[in-house]
Design a protein around this motif. Sequence first.
Motif, PDB file in Angstrom:
ATOM      1  N   GLY A 160       0.807  -1.210   0.000  1.00 16.00           N
ATOM      2  CA  GLY A 160       0.000   0.000   0.000  1.00 16.00           C
ATOM      3  C   GLY A 160       0.844   1.265   0.000  1.00 16.00           C
ATOM      4  O   GLY A 160       1.857   1.362  -0.706  1.00 16.00           O
ATOM      5  N   LEU A 161       0.414   2.228   0.817  1.00 16.37           N
ATOM      6  CA  LEU A 161       1.141   3.492   0.884  1.00 16.37           C
ATOM      7  C   LEU A 161       2.583   3.299   1.359  1.00 16.37           C
ATOM      8  O   LEU A 161       3.472   4.063   0.998  1.00 16.37           O
ATOM      9  CB  LEU A 161       0.411   4.469   1.815  1.00 16.37           C
ATOM     10  N   ALA A 162       2.791   2.262   2.156  1.00 15.29           N
ATOM     11  CA  ALA A 162       4.136   2.002   2.679  1.00 15.29           C
ATOM     12  C   ALA A 162       5.084   1.461   1.625  1.00 15.29           C
ATOM     13  O   ALA A 162       6.290   1.339   1.879  1.00 15.29           O
ATOM     14  CB  ALA A 162       4.059   1.021   3.843  1.00 15.29           C
ATOM     15  N   SER A 163       4.575   1.148   0.431  1.00 14.25           N
ATOM     16  CA  SER A 163       5.444   0.605  -0.615  1.00 14.25           C
ATOM     17  C   SER A 163       6.527   1.585  -1.043  1.00 14.25           C
ATOM     18  O   SER A 163       7.507   1.177  -1.667  1.00 14.25           O
ATOM     19  CB  SER A 163       4.615   0.169  -1.821  1.00 14.25           C
ATOM     20  N   VAL A 164       6.370   2.863  -0.697  1.00 17.77           N
ATOM     21  CA  VAL A 164       7.434   3.831  -1.010  1.00 17.77           C
ATOM     22  C   VAL A 164       8.717   3.478  -0.271  1.00 17.77           C
ATOM     23  O   VAL A 164       9.812   3.923  -0.661  1.00 17.77           O
ATOM     24  CB  VAL A 164       7.001   5.274  -0.668  1.00 17.77           C
ATOM     25  N   PHE A 165       8.589   2.677   0.794  1.00 18.45           N
ATOM     26  CA  PHE A 165       9.767   2.281   1.564  1.00 18.45           C
ATOM     27  C   PHE A 165      10.376   0.964   1.072  1.00 18.45           C
ATOM     28  O   PHE A 165      11.287   0.444   1.696  1.00 18.45           O
ATOM     29  CB  PHE A 165       9.409   2.147   3.050  1.00 18.45           C
ATOM     30  N   THR A 166       9.868   0.441  -0.038  1.00 17.15           N
ATOM     31  CA  THR A 166      10.368  -0.839  -0.544  1.00 17.15           C
ATOM     32  C   THR A 166      11.872  -0.834  -0.795  1.00 17.15           C
ATOM     33  O   THR A 166      12.566  -1.788  -0.393  1.00 17.15           O
ATOM     34  CB  THR A 166       9.609  -1.244  -1.820  1.00 17.15           C
ATOM     35  N   PRO A 167      12.440   0.193  -1.440  1.00 16.22           N
ATOM     36  CA  PRO A 167      13.903   0.168  -1.641  1.00 16.22           C
ATOM     37  C   PRO A 167      14.672   0.092  -0.326  1.00 16.22           C
ATOM     38  O   PRO A 167      15.679  -0.623  -0.243  1.00 16.22           O
ATOM     39  CB  PRO A 167      14.179   1.489  -2.370  1.00 16.22           C
ATOM     40  N   LEU A 168      14.194   0.793   0.710  1.00 23.90           N
ATOM     41  CA  LEU A 168      14.861   0.760   2.007  1.00 23.90           C
ATOM     42  C   LEU A 168      14.730  -0.624   2.641  1.00 23.90           C
ATOM     43  O   LEU A 168      15.695  -1.151   3.210  1.00 23.90           O
ATOM     44  CB  LEU A 168      14.263   1.824   2.925  1.00 23.90           C
ATOM     45  N   ALA A 169      13.550  -1.208   2.541  1.00 19.21           N
ATOM     46  CA  ALA A 169      13.334  -2.545   3.107  1.00 19.21           C
ATOM     47  C   ALA A 169      14.207  -3.571   2.409  1.00 19.21           C
ATOM     48  O   ALA A 169      14.807  -4.447   3.051  1.00 19.21           O
ATOM     49  CB  ALA A 169      11.860  -2.933   2.987  1.00 19.21           C
ATOM     50  N   ARG A 170      14.304  -3.484   1.099  1.00 20.02           N
ATOM     51  CA  ARG A 170      15.131  -4.432   0.344  1.00 20.02           C
ATOM     52  C   ARG A 170      16.607  -4.253   0.677  1.00 20.02           C
ATOM     53  O   ARG A 170      17.358  -5.236   0.757  1.00 20.02           O
ATOM     54  CB  ARG A 170      14.892  -4.259  -1.154  1.00 20.02           C
ATOM     55  N   LEU A 171      17.017  -3.008   0.860  1.00 22.37           N
ATOM     56  CA  LEU A 171      18.409  -2.765   1.233  1.00 22.37           C
ATOM     57  C   LEU A 171      18.717  -3.362   2.591  1.00 22.37           C
ATOM     58  O   LEU A 171      19.757  -4.013   2.778  1.00 22.37           O
ATOM     59  CB  LEU A 171      18.689  -1.261   1.243  1.00 22.37           C
ATOM     60  N   ALA A 172      17.819  -3.156   3.557  1.00 26.49           N
ATOM     61  CA  ALA A 172      18.028  -3.703   4.902  1.00 26.49           C
ATOM     62  C   ALA A 172      18.131  -5.226   4.858  1.00 26.49           C
ATOM     63  O   ALA A 172      18.983  -5.823   5.524  1.00 26.49           O
ATOM     64  CB  ALA A 172      16.894  -3.264   5.832  1.00 26.49           C
ATOM     65  N   CYS A 173      17.257  -5.868   4.070  1.00 27.24           N
ATOM     66  CA  CYS A 173      17.298  -7.329   3.961  1.00 27.24           C
ATOM     67  C   CYS A 173      18.575  -7.787   3.264  1.00 27.24           C
ATOM     68  O   CYS A 173      19.190  -8.785   3.665  1.00 27.24           O
ATOM     69  CB  CYS A 173      16.070  -7.829   3.214  1.00 27.24           C
ATOM     70  N   TRP A 174      18.983  -7.073   2.243  1.00 29.22           N
ATOM     71  CA  TRP A 174      20.221  -7.431   1.528  1.00 29.22           C
ATOM     72  C   TRP A 174      21.420  -7.333   2.457  1.00 29.22           C
ATOM     73  O   TRP A 174      22.264  -8.233   2.476  1.00 29.22           O
ATOM     74  CB  TRP A 174      20.398  -6.524   0.320  1.00 29.22           C
ATOM     75  N   LEU A 175      21.476  -6.268   3.241  1.00 33.15           N
ATOM     76  CA  LEU A 175      22.588  -6.097   4.174  1.00 33.15           C
ATOM     77  C   LEU A 175      22.599  -7.216   5.221  1.00 33.15           C
ATOM     78  O   LEU A 175      23.664  -7.660   5.650  1.00 33.15           O
ATOM     79  CB  LEU A 175      22.492  -4.731   4.866  1.00 33.15           C
ATOM     80  N   GLY A 176      21.419  -7.662   5.627  1.00 30.02           N
ATOM     81  CA  GLY A 176      21.333  -8.717   6.629  1.00 30.02           C
ATOM     82  C   GLY A 176      21.414 -10.120   6.066  1.00 30.02           C
ATOM     83  O   GLY A 176      21.463 -11.088   6.825  1.00 30.02           O
ATOM     84  N   GLY A 177      21.389 -10.231   4.741  1.00 31.17           N
ATOM     85  CA  GLY A 177      21.468 -11.551   4.118  1.00 31.17           C
ATOM     86  C   GLY A 177      20.145 -12.275   3.990  1.00 31.17           C
ATOM     87  O   GLY A 177      20.108 -13.473   3.720  1.00 31.17           O
ATOM     88  N   SER A 178      19.032 -11.549   4.163  1.00 27.81           N
ATOM     89  CA  SER A 178      17.703 -12.165   4.088  1.00 27.81           C
ATOM     90  C   SER A 178      17.156 -12.103   2.667  1.00 27.81           C
ATOM     91  O   SER A 178      17.416 -11.157   1.927  1.00 27.81           O
ATOM     92  CB  SER A 178      16.728 -11.447   5.027  1.00 27.81           C
TER      93      SER A 178
END
Length: 215
Positions: A160-178
């Motif tokens: 939804g509206l929070a999808s604007v944070f998708t790049p940040l969420a993906r970066l956090a997961c990438w950094l953590g190895g998820s």
Amino acid sequence: MFEKYSAFAPFYDALSGEYPVYRRGRVLGIDGLALSEGSQVLDIGCGTGLNFPLLQKNIGSTGIIVGIDRSQEMLRQARVRAVRHGWKNVILLEADAVHLSPEQTSHRIEALGGRPLSDAVLATYALSLIPSRQQVWENMVALCRPGSTASVVDMQDPEGLASVFTPLARLACWLGGSDIHAHPWTAVERDCVDVVAASARGGHLQIRSGRLPGE
């Protein structure tokens, strides 16, 4: 990835984004276990023990927490946490959740003062780190008595509206190895009954809780 978590174990709690983001998922996942005083709960990929304070509030001093993690350094931090709080009901096992033998692990737990099979099992932000997550899920189930409760807490793209944070969420997961696309909670939906779904942080955190077939 394993080496990364070991190297950063002393700083993990400070760098993990626990309180602004991820703690809410832990709260919902542990609520979904419907624990009672005296329960024994299995915490897969327990890391530094961030679930322990919330679990202790539910199981009390007569309950038991069994934390399993493959990183000796993360377990060292979990042990420090337990000692600092005076929790004598925490059993910590260094083991790879993919390759462990449920039968041998049950014997190890019993030898350390626990019960062979747990009343509940929890995996928070752990299964998306592991390619062989189906094997881990099968091992989790095998270490619990029939009718136990199970919760999986993990991450996906915000909605939804929070999808604007998708790049940040993906970066956090990438950094953590998820793997943000892993969706490991589908195992709960597939194999449990009375499944309850919850989400938080704009759908980024997904929680599934249910009861394993049996009693």
